[in-house]
Design a protein around this motif. Structure first.
Motif, mmCIF file in Angstrom:
data_model
loop_
_atom_site.group_PDB
_atom_site.id
_atom_site.type_symbol
_atom_site.label_atom_id
_atom_site.label_comp_id
_atom_site.label_asym_id
_atom_site.label_seq_id
_atom_site.Cartn_x
_atom_site.Cartn_y
_atom_site.Cartn_z
ATOM 1 N N GLN A 140 -10.371 0.685 4.347
ATOM 2 C CA GLN A 140 -9.677 0.366 3.093
ATOM 3 C C GLN A 140 -9.888 -1.089 2.684
ATOM 4 O O GLN A 140 -9.526 -1.470 1.579
ATOM 5 C CB GLN A 140 -8.168 0.572 3.238
ATOM 6 N N ARG B 21 -6.011 1.718 -6.748
ATOM 7 C CA ARG B 21 -5.091 2.783 -7.184
ATOM 8 C C ARG B 21 -4.096 3.168 -6.082
ATOM 9 O O ARG B 21 -3.082 3.798 -6.353
ATOM 10 C CB ARG B 21 -5.870 4.005 -7.660
ATOM 11 N N ASP B 22 -4.376 2.786 -4.840
ATOM 12 C CA ASP B 22 -3.468 3.078 -3.729
ATOM 13 C C ASP B 22 -2.413 1.997 -3.524
ATOM 14 O O ASP B 22 -1.629 2.070 -2.578
ATOM 15 C CB ASP B 22 -4.256 3.265 -2.428
ATOM 16 N N VAL C 80 0.873 -1.167 0.000
ATOM 17 C CA VAL C 80 0.000 0.000 0.000
ATOM 18 C C VAL C 80 0.914 1.223 0.000
ATOM 19 O O VAL C 80 1.872 1.294 0.778
ATOM 20 C CB VAL C 80 -0.934 0.006 1.230
#
Length: 183
Positions: free
Chosen positions: A100, A139-140, A61
């Protein structure tokens, strides 16, 4: 309660597949019990067994010490199956993972023999249904694979210090827990 959708074993406990920081028992105990060193009676409630999750990819991440996994055909993630989880443990883990992630039910294979870092030489055993945390914001994620040994060497001491769980609880929004997938 978040843990209601999980699969309980005959003794009422649950199991989860961990592929990042929670593979380290000291981190798991810090999250679930508030201390990296727990009495033998508590440690004896849980087992940590090597396992593999097919059809997923683990990546770092961005700007974090931990990984996330996403579905990826033909890939696999090495980790560990932790048994003996209570509903209270799952609630603490959901809180730790945060918004998340989504806790999902997956099938993992226990490893009878652990091969190299690429999985060469692995000998797979029984298939087990477990919970795992899937990362939601692709996208992270960096392209780079997360490295357990790098984490142990460079970051572990920060994740198991006294009071770490209290710091987490002070910094985190109580509403920002991992989502639980509907089955």
């Amino acid at each position: 309660m978040a843990a209601q959708n999980s699969v309980a074993s005959d003794d009422g406990t649950h199991c989860a597949f961990f592929y990042g920081t929670l593979m380290v028992p000291a981190v798991f105990y810090t999250v679930c019990y508030g201390a990296k060193d727990v009495p033998d009676a508590i440690a004896g409630l849980h087992s940590f067994k090597p396992a593999i999750l097919h059809g997923y990819l683990r990546r770092r991440v961005a700007y974090a010490d931990y990984p996330g996994i996403t579905k990826a055909e033909g890939r696999q993630v090495a980790g560990c199956l932790v048994t003996g989880l209570t509903r209270a443990n799952l609630e603490k883990l959901d809180y730790f993972e945060g918004g998340q992630y989504e806790r999902r039910r997956v099938k993992v294979r226990l490893l009878e023999k652990v091969g190299d870092a690429q999985g060469e030489g692995n000998i797979e055993g029984d298939e087990v249904t477990a919970e795992t945390y899937v990362f939601l914001v692709e996208r992270d994620l960096e392209e780079k694979e997360w490295d357990l040994e790098e984490f142990r060497r460079d970051k572990l001491q920060f994740w198991t210090r006294r009071g770490y769980r209290d710091v987490l609880e002070d910094d985190q929004n109580p509403e920002d827990t991992a989502k639980v997938a509907e089955e």
